[in-house]
Design an enzyme around this catalytic site. Structure first.
Site, PDB file in Angstrom:
ATOM      1  NE  ARG A 154      -5.410 -78.289 -17.975  1.00 43.53           N
ATOM      2  CZ  ARG A 154      -6.664 -78.441 -18.421  1.00 43.53           C
ATOM      3  NH1 ARG A 154      -7.535 -77.448 -18.291  1.00 43.53           N
ATOM      4  NH2 ARG A 154      -7.013 -79.559 -19.015  1.00 43.53           N
ATOM      5  N   GLY A 204      -0.480 -86.273 -23.914  1.00 43.34           N
ATOM      6  CA  GLY A 204       0.502 -86.949 -23.070  1.00 43.34           C
ATOM      7  C   GLY A 204       1.952 -86.609 -23.386  1.00 43.34           C
TER       8      GLY A 204
HETATM    9  P1  ADP Z   1      -3.219 -83.337 -20.773  1.00 39.37           P
HETATM   10  O1  ADP Z   1      -3.083 -82.359 -21.884  1.00 39.37           O
HETATM   11  O2  ADP Z   1      -2.076 -84.290 -20.674  1.00 39.37           O
HETATM   12  O3  ADP Z   1      -4.563 -83.978 -20.753  1.00 39.37           O
HETATM   13  P2  ADP Z   1      -4.167 -81.474 -18.829  1.00 39.37           P
HETATM   14  O4  ADP Z   1      -3.551 -80.124 -18.783  1.00 39.37           O
HETATM   15  O5  ADP Z   1      -5.455 -81.575 -19.534  1.00 39.37           O
HETATM   16  O6  ADP Z   1      -3.112 -82.493 -19.437  1.00 39.37           O
HETATM   17  O7  ADP Z   1      -4.329 -81.907 -17.319  1.00 39.37           O
HETATM   18  C1  ADP Z   1      -4.177 -83.185 -16.792  1.00 39.37           C
HETATM   19  C2  ADP Z   1      -5.350 -83.510 -15.879  1.00 39.37           C
HETATM   20  O8  ADP Z   1      -5.514 -82.550 -14.848  1.00 39.37           O
HETATM   21  C3  ADP Z   1      -6.661 -83.556 -16.605  1.00 39.37           C
HETATM   22  O9  ADP Z   1      -7.414 -84.649 -16.134  1.00 39.37           O
HETATM   23  C4  ADP Z   1      -7.314 -82.253 -16.242  1.00 39.37           C
HETATM   24  O10 ADP Z   1      -8.699 -82.326 -16.297  1.00 39.37           O
HETATM   25  C5  ADP Z   1      -6.825 -82.036 -14.819  1.00 39.37           C
HETATM   26  N1  ADP Z   1      -6.795 -80.613 -14.505  1.00 39.37           N
HETATM   27  C6  ADP Z   1      -6.099 -79.677 -15.141  1.00 39.37           C
HETATM   28  N2  ADP Z   1      -6.324 -78.451 -14.624  1.00 39.37           N
HETATM   29  C7  ADP Z   1      -7.200 -78.614 -13.618  1.00 39.37           C
HETATM   30  C8  ADP Z   1      -7.853 -77.718 -12.708  1.00 39.37           C
HETATM   31  N3  ADP Z   1      -7.632 -76.414 -12.762  1.00 39.37           N
HETATM   32  N4  ADP Z   1      -8.694 -78.242 -11.813  1.00 39.37           N
HETATM   33  C9  ADP Z   1      -8.907 -79.578 -11.787  1.00 39.37           C
HETATM   34  N5  ADP Z   1      -8.354 -80.470 -12.592  1.00 39.37           N
HETATM   35  C10 ADP Z   1      -7.502 -79.996 -13.517  1.00 39.37           C
HETATM   36 MG    MG Z   2      -6.184 -82.985 -20.960  1.00 41.52          MG
END
Ligand code: ADP
Ligand code: MG
Ligand code: MG
Length: 874
Positions: A92, A101
């Site tokens: 992430r 986004g």
């Molecule tokens: P953004 O910054 O665009 O929100 P994120 O890094 O938060 O992107 O991740 C996108 C989605 O994936 C979010 O809904 C987040 O909760 C989910 N997500 C990210 N990492 C995990 C994980 N380790 N387990 C489950 N869901 C995850």
């Molecule tokens: Mg997020």
């Protein structure tokens, strides 16, 4: 050896610069003992290192990533790439400032053709295993390999259709296997290689892709719009997966501790059963409101509410949270101070003060100054806006929302406005002649011109929505239509403009009026108690001046006199003055203008009720006033007893190759002192009369533009003083007045110590100062600046946000040199930058007395000036 990687438990909230917002908060939540899937953060410094090393991740950094991964494996009791019980992770992005986004995330990383079988067996749920794998293939292909998401969506849609199902959660394990086969075939077709099977390779590729995404075009654009420096870099979080797509006792959701559009103090959010990641926001199925979780899984809901409250109390701000439920067990995946509308921001800040959670100072700091724009201008109906598709976009030159019928000339706009129509003026560019048509319009759209073009400056002053510099528009003036984004819009047809985003729509989108609440006044009052910078306004008419006072303006920093000459009843007189061949004739023509100018100034002094008013003497090159159409030329010739040819010849002789660097500003007064005489008389008579009539203690401030040399200023000043003294004597008045100058030529900055000998105040005209310092024109720069942004040469528009390193150095130098000569020298800024928060902070730091900006930006400036004090104290 540098530390490039931190386990979540090694970090904390105040390490945002190093770990990014997401990483720092995951660490903080870990340390608060909350249920967070564990992992580690690769630092923003590693990102910078990646860019410094020709876009490669060093072996040292890779080594630290693998070390951290080993610790994670031990903790989780699973092995990365294992064929029986594989550890899966998400990768992430997370920068210092949240950029929702803008960058990318990959889920379920670590799966491959073999591991997916083990995963299916281990979880006893093969549907879930294949679902996870197909999601991973799609995300990896999109983010890392840049294969368009839509290609995968198409495959998925085809299969759904074949199976006769609506939603992807209705697909069976067998269907999903089919999806995977086709996804992999698509990958091979696009890339010519098999989908990568080696998990460590997947991981390094994914981390690289996140670093790379820091520089994708939408991220660069977002940074420019939000003043985020390009050298901050992004961190990368690698985190053990938890699964919301495991079945009907699992799910995923997002929630805010308070309502982000109204600020109401009530939990607000949505979740989706049997779903993963972005499914909630992507709108593939309709999510449930968070309150429904109370019925579905009461224990989980209670636990969720407990943590949400704890987080808000901990951060003392409204939180935006992501969570996942894996088989009835709740995990938090993210928390951050939530984005909110300006109205919600005000309400939340005031409520938190009332709840005793934050101080007034903190409340003032919390509000994003720029966002106040939203409160003062109409906006589009949110639902209608979501449904509408823009046909193009350009510079968001003046905020607000406008919908109306298209007209291509100022006269037609005016005419149809008078018939009761809402009109939008579409022009190649605007000029001072268009002013009335601009006034009549709901919105203004121009093909040329940047953020400080005539259209932009004037529209902001009037509070009218404006989108400028839309080079994709082709106007056919004869046939009266324009084309954009494949659409043809004829005269009289509706378009809608969003001046806050720069987007252009076909049709008549409904708008909502702006509304200011009591919270606004409360917050502004707190800001006023804190700030030391004064806030003035740029206003040329009594109406604009009165409006600005309503918004809290403490004076006028720039009253441009040239706009007063364009009215129908005055322009013939100024033209006569320009065409006059002798001083006497010129003086006679000017004499006729005095009553008009004096009337304008009286109106302004009355509206300002004794607040200081700086009046700038005539500035634009004279050719801007000369007639261009035959009829006007003929009329003028008759009026002056000249032939049409003679008039044309004089007009032609006024043509300049580079008018912005031509015969303008104080150069006009040097060649025609009578102009300065006339303007001085008008200013002084107006001030004395209003002072006598209303008892206001008026001290007129006369400002000479475009000075580059002390003797030049002295020459004009002598004319002003001589005239002013004459008027004072005629009236027997004891009025005081000041003569100062605009600092807008680099030479004036260099010699500010000398110029200060003749000036009682300096006002930095940073529009001209910027264009003279950069050596490019504010009206043309828009054409090439985009290439400068995408090539990372410049990060922001120097006409919108002061170039502090370059132009700012000149400002600071001139301020210091000026004060060295004359310690009491009053200093202000009246360029468009005067309403930009980052510039205001700079002005505070270099010790200016006031900033001056368009009326609608006055509240922004008041708030930003208070924030500058608070930021400096920090
Ligand atoms: P953004 O910054 O665009 O929100 P994120 O890094 O938060 O992107 O991740 C996108 C989605 O994936 C979010 O809904 C987040 O909760 C989910 N997500 C990210 N990492 C995990 C994980 N380790 N387990 C489950 N869901 C995850
Ligand atoms: Mg997020
Ligand atoms: Mg100027």
């Amino acid at each position: 050896m540098a530390k490039w990687v931190y386990l979540f438990k090694e970090g904390k909230a105040d390490m945002k610069n190093l770990l990014g917002g997401k990483g720092a908060n995951l660490a903080e939540m870990t340390n608060l003992g909350l249920p967070i899937p564990q992992g580690f953060t690769v630092t923003t410094e590693a990102c910078t290192d990646y860019y410094n090393n020709n876009k490669t991740i060093s072996d040292e950094i890779k080594g630290q990533i693998f070390d951290a991964l080993k610790i994670l494996e031990e903790e989780q009791g699973k092995k990365f790439g294992d064929t029986e019980n594989p550890l899966l992770v998400s990768v992430r992005s997370g920068a210092r400032a949240s950029m929702p986004g803008m960058m990318d995330t990959i889920l379920n990383l670590g799966l491959n053709d073999v591991a997916v079988e083990g995963f299916a067996k281990k979880t006893g749920n093969s549907r879930f295993a294949y679902d996870s794998y197909r999601r991973f293939i799609q995300m990896f292909s999109d983010v890392v390999m840049e294969i368009s998401k839509s290609k995968f969506e198409r495959v998925l849609d085809e299969i759904k259709e074949k199976k006769g199902v609506h939603y992807d959660n209705e697909l069976t394990a067998e269907d999903l296997k089919d999806v995977i086969t086709q996804f992999k075939a698509l990958y091979k077709e696009e890339k010519g290689t098999e989908f990568p099977q080696e998990p460590t390779e997947q991981l390094i590729e994914a981390v690289t892709a996140v670093f790379r995404s820091w520089d994708n075009p939408r991220a660069i654009y977002y940074r420019r719009m939000n003043d985020i420096p390009g050298d901050w870099g992004t961190a990368v979080n690698v985190q053990a997966m938890v699964f919301g797509n495991m079945g009907d006792t699992s799910g995923t959701g997002v929630a805010f501790t308070r309502n982000p559009s109204t600020g109401e103090a009530k939990i607000y959010g949505e979740y989706l059963i049997n779903a993963q990641g972005e499914d909630v926001v992507a709108g593939i199925r309709t999510p449930q409101p968070i309150t429904k979780l109370h019925e579905d899984m009461p224990e989980v809901f209670d636990e969720f509410m407990r943590i949400a409250t704890l987080l808000e109390d901990h951060y003392k701000d409204m939180q935006d949270m992501e969570f996942t439920i894996e088989d009835k067990k709740l995990y938090f995946l993210q928390t951050r101070n939530g984005k909110r509308t300006a109205a919600a921001a005000l309400k939340i800040a005031c409520d938190l003060v009332d709840e005793g959670k934050i101080t007034k100072e903190e409340a003032v700091k919390r509000i994003e100054a720029k966002s106040l724009d939203q409160l003062l201008h109409p906006a589009f109906d949110q639902v209608a806006l979501k449904a509408a598709k823009p046909i193009g976009s350009a510079l968001p030159a003046s905020p607000g929302a406008a919908a109306g019928r298209v007209y291509f000339t100022a006269d037609e706009a005016k005419e149809h406005h008078e018939k009761g129509e809402r009109v939008v003026l579409v022009r190649l560019e605007t000029s001072p002649e268009d002013i009335e048509g601009m006034h009549a319009s709901e919105g203004i759209l121009t093909v040329r011109g940047g953020m400080t073009s005539h259209a932009a400056v004037v529209a902001r002053g009037m509070g009218t929505c404006c989108v400028s510099g839309c080079g994709d528009i082709k106007i056919n003036e004869e046939a009266k239509y324009f084309t954009l984004g494949g659409e043809t819009i004829k005269e009289g047809e509706y378009i809608s403009l969003d001046g806050s985003t720069g987007k252009i729509y076909v049709g008549d989108l409904p708008t909502e009026e702006a509304s200011i609440s009591g919270n606004f006044d409360r917050l502004m009052q707190w800001a006023d108690e804190i700030r030391t910078l004064k806030v003035r306004t740029n206003a040329d008419t009594p109406e604009d001046a009165a409006n600005a006072v309503k918004f809290g303006a403490e004076g006028i920093g720039l009253c441009r006199t040239e706009h007063m000459f364009f009215n129908e009843d005055r322009i013939p007189k100024i033209r006569k003055m320009i065409l006059s061949k002798t001083v006497e004739a010129r003086e006679a023509a000017l004499e006729e203008l005095i009553p008009f100018q004096k009337g304008d100034f009286k109106g302004i002094y009355e509206a300002m009720e004794g607040r200081p008013v700086t009046i700038r003497f005539l500035d634009p090159p004279l050719h801007e006033f000369v007639p261009t159409n035959e009829e006007d030329i003929k009329e003028l010739a008759e009026d002056m007893g000249l032939t049409v040819e003679e008039v044309k010849a004089t007009c032609d002789s006024l043509h300049e190759f580079n008018p912005m660097m031509g015969h303008r500003g104080c150069r006009l007064a040097v060649t025609y002192p009578e102009i300065a005489k006339m303007q001085t008389r008008a200013v002084m008579e107006a001030a004395i009369e209003v002072k006598n009539e209303k008892g206001y203690d008026i001290v007129p401030e006369i400002m000479i533009p475009l000075v580059g040399e002390k003797r030049e200023l002295k020459f004009v000043k002598d004319v002003v003083v001589e005239t002013a003294e004459k008027v004072i004597a005629e009236y027997g008045s004891d009025i005081k007045y000041m003569v100062g100058t605009m600092i807008e030529i680099p030479r004036a900055c260099l010699l500010a110590n000398e110029i200060a000998e003749e000036a009682e105040f300096f006002s930095f005209g940073t529009n001209d100062l910027t264009q003279m310092t950069f050596g490019f024109s504010r009206d043309d720069a828009g054409k090439f600046l985009d290439s400068y942004y995408s090539n990372k040469i410049y990060e922001s528009d120097p006409f919108a946000r002061l170039d502090q390193e370059g132009v700012g150095q000149l400002v600071q130098m001139a301020a210091e040199k000026g004060r060295a000569t004359s310690p009491k020298l009053k200093l202000g800024i009246c360029g468009e930058h005067g309403g930009d928060p980052s510039t205001i902070e700079f002005c505070h730091k270099v010790g200016l007395n006031y900033v001056s900006c368009s009326p609608y930006r006055v509240p922004i400036a008041r708030l930003a000036a208070a924030q500058a004090v608070l930021n400096q104290a920090k």
